[in-house]
Write a protein that holds these residues in place. Structure first.
Motif: not given
Length: 82
Positions: A16-28
């Motif tokens: 999930m992080t891989y896919f959404v990371n290109k749209y902004g800063d991602c935390q988990t």
């Protein structure tokens, strides 16, 4: 865009992080308690999340309860619903 991915399975969290990371800063977060903590911290820092990807079946506090806690925090802080 600030994104929070809440997923207890490490592989799914990474995908999930891989896919959404290109749209902004991602935390988990791996559980609901951590997600609520991160959510509150983001608001306190003036950088709220624009997107939360929430797993429903989480250990301890499930996704529904996590969202309920987030909504309770928003109500106490007078944060408007979007």
């Amino acid at each position: 865009m600030n994104i929070l991915v809440v997923e207890d399975d490490a592989v799914s969290r990474k995908v999930m992080t891989y896919f959404v990371n290109k749209y902004g800063d991602c935390q988990t977060a791996e559980d609901g308690e951590k997600a609520v903590e991160l959510y509150k911290h983001a608001w306190e820092q003036g950088q709220p999340y624009n997107l939360i990807c929430m797993d429903i079946k989480l250990p301890g506090m499930d996704g529904y309860d996590t969202i309920e806690k987030i909504r309770e925090y928003e109500a106490k802080q007078n944060i408007p619903e979007f």
